[in-house]
Design an enzyme around this catalytic site. Sequence first.
Site: not given
Ligand code: URA
Length: 425
Positions: A82, A161, A168, A183, A187
């Site tokens: 990621h 999320d 957010r 967050s 995932k």
């Molecule tokens: N990418 C995400 O998936 N979540 C965040 O909070 C910031 C960047």
Amino acid sequence: MDAITIIRAKRDGGALTPEQIDWIIAAYTAGEVADEQMAALAMAILLNGMTRPEIARWTAAMIASGERMDFSRLPLPTTDKHSTGGVGDKITLPLAPLVAACGAAVPQLSGRGLGHSGGTLDKLESIPGWRASLDNDEMLDVLREAGAVVCAAGAGLAPADRKLYALRDVTGTVESIPLIASSIMSKKIAEGTGALVLDVKAGSGAFMKTVEDARELAETMVEIGTDHGVRTVALLTDMSTPLGLTAGNALEVRESVEVLAGGGPADVVELTLALAREMLDAAGLTDADPARALADGSAMDRWRRMITAQGGDPDAPLPTARETHVLTAPASGVLTGLDAYAVGVAAWRLGAGRTRKEDPVQAGAGVELHAKPGDRVTAGAPLLTLHTDTPERFDAALAELAGDAIRIEEEATARTTPIVLGRIA
Ligand code: URA
């Protein structure tokens, strides 16, 4: 349990109990806690932080809000990467098939671009016919066929999320390291990978502008992964200047194919190989040789299988923009700076990126670099080519590239920054 007690506890600098965290995430996902209450709690977390046990529990609660994928039926170890996002960051495109060619399975759920940083799905969608949306069975079929799959996350994955990130975004609470880390990791852990390598970027084109902040985010994410039984490693990498020589969807696919053909810009090849070695190590495949898989065509073979299995035509010509504009070097000397953020915003203005989630993107739009920091340039020679279907956008893109975005000096005053700045395990 009630939301007001939980908000007050965090507002006053306390740590939330596991029961409070489980309750608030579940109740918010179910619509029983109002957006304004969750916004107040997110702001209290941004201001007062969270402890490691709180972050681990918060992440677990977000994972538990949806499905957790399971690839244990695959006969191969799973490993994923990621990136926290940057300008010209097309690394997933050569990396996923390369790691598959070395014997691991790469199940990658990716996102779309927002603002100045691009999204992997937007890039791949510039390939005629390629499909980002797959159900779980289709995802497994592509993994079996090609060893790697890159597709959109379904709505069932970490729905807490999804809702919280949107909140957010509009309440000034994105920039909290515990919230960003939980967050991203909720995932990635729900995605079901056995090993995970994080590319945490630092610099003007990244979320984290300083190496110190990037290091703190990386450490937090590695701790979360470890606490959840996922072998997790992070590389801190430079994002002060764009990665490679292109920023824009089809332009980046073209460059990725060059890398898979054994060529491509040195920084893209270096970072692709560094991340591939980490992913293979984390998956226990320590004897694999990713440099050989690039050189002998086996990574390219996986790429073609992966694109074809998702409906794409790897031989189809890529879209090109209708108009181009060449920006020439204003002086002779050494290019000492080409600001990643400025190039990213210029590509966005040209139509490569979007302002709202539902906006379309232009496949051919973007910025092509003819020199990188450290290179000698000659006054009047091409420095950047801007690509767009809508030439009325050139002025806005050129405005982003004015001022300090491009620095040329008579002699190089500083060494160019290495691409990998650190490693956290
Ligand atoms: N990418 C995400 O998936 N979540 C965040 O909070 C910031 C960047």
